[in-house]
Write an enzyme that holds these catalytic residues in place. Structure first.
Site, PDB file in Angstrom:
ATOM      1  N   LYS A 187      40.906  50.059  61.183  1.00  0.00           N
ATOM      2  CA  LYS A 187      40.140  50.672  60.090  1.00  0.00           C
ATOM      3  C   LYS A 187      41.138  51.144  59.040  1.00  0.00           C
ATOM      4  CE  LYS A 187      35.767  51.891  59.468  1.00  0.00           C
ATOM      5  NZ  LYS A 187      34.657  51.183  60.143  1.00  0.00           N
TER       6      LYS A 187
HETATM    7  N1  GLU Z   1      32.722  48.412  58.415  1.00  0.00           N
HETATM    8  C1  GLU Z   1      31.876  47.739  59.347  1.00  0.00           C
HETATM    9  C2  GLU Z   1      31.884  48.447  60.672  1.00  0.00           C
HETATM   10  O1  GLU Z   1      32.160  49.614  60.768  1.00  0.00           O
HETATM   11  C3  GLU Z   1      32.182  46.256  59.433  1.00  0.00           C
HETATM   12  C4  GLU Z   1      33.566  45.908  59.845  1.00  0.00           C
HETATM   13  C5  GLU Z   1      33.892  44.413  59.744  1.00  0.00           C
HETATM   14  O2  GLU Z   1      33.032  43.643  59.347  1.00  0.00           O
HETATM   15  O3  GLU Z   1      35.026  44.075  60.051  1.00  0.00           O
HETATM   16  O4  GLU Z   1      31.514  47.893  61.667  1.00  0.00           O
END
Ligand code: GLU
Length: 411
Positions: free
Chosen positions: A102
């Site tokens: 993240k």
């Molecule tokens: N931000 C989204 C999540 O928390 C998607 C992450 C992604 O598609 O890599 O799952």
């Protein structure tokens, strides 16, 4: 208790049931890499503005690390670290070949022009371009970012590494994106909600749903659930909450936001109530689809919904989760409920690597299939171990990560 401590406690409960050794717990709770970079831009006013950008790469035992970039004023390293670990468990729960990561910037995107946001994004990528990529770590949208931001990322990354559409997902469809990626998180929330309703012998037509948050996830969840004939009795955003006992006309609400720069401000299709009141509504399903940490020990005792589906990441504090559990509220955890987004990201990445375009139908079909399997899997583990869905989902996720790490011989 912050998001990281909550995640750690949820992890520990599942690890206890799995009989995980302390050394492995430590390994699985420690990030592989945490990067912090300075991001400085010239604002439209000519002033210099400096931010801190983070990327936390939590674990890659099951594949390249995957997870969004968040632009929000409250982003900090602890939060990003917690969200990165959640991505590891999430990708494992849906069994797609990724680890978790993240990233984020502590910035309020609403107060920046498009030119400024582009500059911030490009500077951020300048700082981290050598630690991510199609086989290493693949960013995607999260709170405060969208397909436009992903297009800038692909373009900036390409300046260093050449044409690499698979270095980021959630791109515009016209720029190597996937039809169906934008709707996927909300669609996944709806699919999982309908599965829970069916397991608990409730009919969609008789289910009243309150949705907190009307951004990307909340709007698509509302759309698909109303198409399935659920009654969406309340929706909300920063302008407040809107309630209608007979069900809100979701198409009208979507038209309103399309005409008012994404805001529900001035929406007349429901009685105006506060966001706090939305949590206490007499309804069947409550869907927090915005910020983390919104279900607390203060408001948990007042929640009347029988089912809570976590569309947001980490919306429930641990003490609140215990209170909900004691009161018999059925909670579907974030790492299952909102996994539709990253699952469609996987399809986009696969499409980019094959240089073969997928259509919307294929995306929806495969998404429904993967989420259906994940739901069944978590449900079965929950029944077998007589535990709630959160602990069951963590058990499934952690078990898969441990197995991959063992097979690779990294332990
Ligand atoms: N931000 C989204 C999540 O928390 C998607 C992450 C992604 O598609 O890599 O799952």
């Amino acid at each position: 208790m912050n998001a990281y401590e909550s995640m750690k406690l949820y992890f520990t409960r599942a690890a206890d049931r799995l009989g995980l050794e302390d050394s492995i717990r430590k390994l699985l709770l420690t990030s592989k890499r945490e990067v912090q970079v300075q991001v400085a831009i010239e604002r439209d006013s000519g002033e210099l503005a400096t931010f801190v950008g983070y990327r936390v790469q939590h674990d890659n035992s099951r594949g390249p690390m995957k997870g969004g970039f968040r632009y929000h004023p409250e982003v900090d390293l602890e939060e990003v670290r917690a969200l990165a670990a959640l991505m590891t468990w999430k990708t494992a729960v849906v069994n797609i070949p990724y680890g978790g990561a993240k990233g984020g910037l502590a910035i309020d995107p609403k107060t920046f022009s498009s030119r400024e946001l582009e500059a911030v994004t490009r500077k951020f990528i300048d700082g981290i371009h050598d630690i991510f990529g199609p086989d290493i770590d693949i960013p995607a949208p999260d709170m405060g970012t969208n397909d436009k931001v992903m297009a800038w990322i692909m373009n900036q990354y390409g300046k260093y590494h050449g044409f690499s559409p698979a270095c980021v997902t959630g791109k515009p469809v016209e720029m190597h994106g996937l039809p169906g990626r934008e709707e996927a998180t909300g669609r996944g929330v709806a699919i999982i909600t309908l599965k829970v309703l069916s397991r608990l012998n409730r009919k969609p037509q008789q289910s009243r749903v309150a949705i907190q948050g009307f951004g990307n996830v909340g709007t698509f969840a509302a759309k698909f659930l109303s198409e399935a004939e659920c009654k969406i009795t309340a929706i909300s955003d920063v302008s407040g909450a809107y309630y209608r006992a007979g069900g809100i006309d979701i198409s009208a609400a979507l038209r309103h936001t399309a005409e008012h720069r994404g805001s529900l401000e001035g929406f007349t299709g429901g009685e105006k109530i506060s966001n706090a009141q939305l949590f206490e509504l007499d309804c069947d399903v409550l869907i927090p689809a915005a910020l983390g940490g919104v279900i607390t020990k203060e408001n948990a005792p007042k929640i009347k919904a029988a089912i809570v589906v976590e569309a947001a990441n980490a919306p429930t504090n641990v003490d609140a989760d215990d209170l909900l559990y004691e009161r018999g509220v059925f909670v579907v955890p974030d790492i299952l409920a909102n996994a539709g987004g990253v699952t469609a990201s996987y399809f986009e990445w696969a499409q980019n690597r094959q240089h073969y375009s997928w259509g919307l139908n294929r995306c929806r079909q495969e998404l429904d299939h993967i989420l259906g399997e994940a739901f069944q899997n978590v449900w079965d583990v929950g029944k077998e171990h007589k535990t709630n869905m959160r602990t069951a989902a963590y058990m499934v996720g952690i078990g898969r990560v441990r197995r991959a790490a063992t097979l690779a011989g990294t332990m």
